[in-house]
Design an enzyme around this catalytic site. Structure first.
Site, PDB file in Angstrom:
ATOM      1  N   ASN A 113       0.872  -1.183   0.000  1.00 13.54           N
ATOM      2  CA  ASN A 113       0.000   0.000   0.000  1.00 13.54           C
ATOM      3  C   ASN A 113       0.907   1.230   0.000  1.00 13.54           C
ATOM      4  OD1 ASN A 113      -1.767   2.079   0.568  1.00 13.54           O
ATOM      5  ND2 ASN A 113      -2.188   1.425   2.670  1.00 13.54           N
ATOM      6  N   SER A 121       3.786  -1.998  10.182  1.00 14.02           N
ATOM      7  CA  SER A 121       5.256  -2.031  10.278  1.00 14.02           C
ATOM      8  C   SER A 121       5.859  -3.385   9.909  1.00 14.02           C
ATOM      9  CB  SER A 121       5.712  -1.576  11.670  1.00 14.02           C
ATOM     10  OG  SER A 121       5.279  -0.243  11.919  1.00 14.02           O
ATOM     11  N   GLU A 145      -6.455   4.876   8.210  1.00 18.00           N
ATOM     12  CA  GLU A 145      -6.240   6.302   7.905  1.00 18.00           C
ATOM     13  C   GLU A 145      -7.504   6.920   7.315  1.00 18.00           C
ATOM     14  OE1 GLU A 145      -2.646   5.680   5.670  1.00 18.00           O
ATOM     15  OE2 GLU A 145      -1.650   5.089   7.541  1.00 18.00           O
ATOM     16  N   GLU A 179      -5.006  -4.698  11.065  1.00  9.83           N
ATOM     17  CA  GLU A 179      -3.941  -3.714  11.196  1.00  9.83           C
ATOM     18  C   GLU A 179      -4.141  -2.918  12.484  1.00  9.83           C
ATOM     19  OE1 GLU A 179      -2.196  -2.528   7.182  1.00  9.83           O
ATOM     20  OE2 GLU A 179      -4.089  -1.467   7.299  1.00  9.83           O
ATOM     21  N   HIS A 188      -9.467   1.361   5.474  1.00 10.94           N
ATOM     22  CA  HIS A 188      -8.129   1.534   6.046  1.00 10.94           C
ATOM     23  C   HIS A 188      -8.217   2.509   7.220  1.00 10.94           C
ATOM     24  CE1 HIS A 188      -3.974   2.719   6.584  1.00 10.94           C
ATOM     25  NE2 HIS A 188      -3.650   1.592   5.992  1.00 10.94           N
ATOM     26  N   GLY A 245       2.860   2.459  10.636  1.00  4.55           N
ATOM     27  CA  GLY A 245       3.791   3.563  10.404  1.00  4.55           C
ATOM     28  C   GLY A 245       4.567   3.971  11.644  1.00  4.55           C
ATOM     29  N   LYS A 301       0.179   4.297  -0.284  1.00  2.00           N
ATOM     30  CA  LYS A 301      -0.415   5.516   0.299  1.00  2.00           C
ATOM     31  C   LYS A 301      -0.149   6.716  -0.622  1.00  2.00           C
ATOM     32  CE  LYS A 301      -0.038   3.298   4.745  1.00  2.00           C
ATOM     33  NZ  LYS A 301       0.115   3.394   6.190  1.00  2.00           N
TER      34      LYS A 301
END
Ligand code: PGA
Length: 250
Positions: free
Chosen positions: A10, A211, A97, A165, A95, A171, A12
């Site tokens: 991904n 990560s 985010e 996740e 997701h 991240g 991003k």
């Protein structure tokens, strides 16, 4: 039953057109090398989907998000049909985010999932708890609530991949331990079994994200219920991404 691993990069909101083409071509190479053993996917920024798809070979190409609407007056949005025409065969949905920064609640996630399925796109449904929820011992409540919110209206799981996740691992360089991840993956699979039956749950891939890198992929991917990875930062480095894909083959 062992499911064929799936590893998706991904990207991003990173890179430029040149980088997108280079990373997609590198994903094509690793997908060809691991053909029949590991499924490889990339999720480029939407503006580079078409160019990336042109060189991605057998690597599958997914959008990072897609509209819950079929078409019409939705300025700035991209429909599933548009994303398909640009070369996407799937899309990420929910997701963290998007949930955190774009106001996507369970109802929006459910609508997006329904629209993507009706449009024939494979869906990677992302779920995961915040650090506060984990510290409060509410991990499984949150994850099962997100599954219920997104999948309640569905009568079958075909074409759905789940990505677990934990938000605190995305991240941050802080990865869930294989034991922490496996515990949630097993709980997700039993939730799916209760809701959709044992056979459907056994056939569904559950990816870990947060990560993941070359150095920790093998330990995570060797867990019984971890069927691949959704990789953010490390997928921007072609060699690192290839190492993760190879770890999934082991
Ligand atoms: P990360 O991102 O690998 O950079 O933690 C994972 C994701 O958000 O899918």
């Amino acid at each position: 039953m062992k499911r064929r691993p799936l590893v998706i990069g991904n990207w991003k909101m990173n890179g430029d057109r040149g980088a997108a083409v280079r990373l997609a071509a590198a994903a094509a190479d690793v997908a060809a090398a691991l053909s029949g053993v590991v499924d490889v996917g990339i999720s480029p920024p939407a503006v580079w989907l078409e160019r990336a798809a042109a060189v991605a070979g057998s690597a599958r190409v997914l959008a990072q998000t897609s509209s819950e609407h079929t078409g019409g007056a939705h300025t700035g949005e991209l429909s599933c049909a548009m994303l398909s025409e640009a070369g996407a065969t799937g899309t990420l949905v929910g997701h963290s985010e998007r949930r955190q920064f774009n106001g996507e609640d369970d109802a929006v996630v459910a609508s997006k999932l329904r629209e993507a399925r009706e449009s024939g796109l494979e869906v990677v449904l992302c779920v995961g708890e915040s650090l506060e929820a984990r510290d409060a011992g509410a991990t499984l409540d949150v994850v099962e609530g997100q599954l219920e919110g997104a999948l309640a209206a569905l009568d079958q799981l075909a074409g759905i991949v789940i990505a677990y996740e934990p938000v605190w691992a995305i991240g941050t360089g802080r990865t869930a331990t294989p034991e922490q991840a496996q515990e949630v993956h097993a709980a997700v699979r039993s939730w799916l079994a209760r809701r959709f039956g044992e056979a459907a749950a056994a056939a569904t891939r559950i990816l870990y994200g947060g990560s993941v890198k070359g150095s920790n992929a093998a330990a995570l991917l060797s867990c019984a219920d971890i069927d691949g990875a959704l990789v953010g930062g490390a997928s921007l480095d072609a060699a690192e991404f290839a190492a993760i894909c190879r770890a999934a083959a082991a």
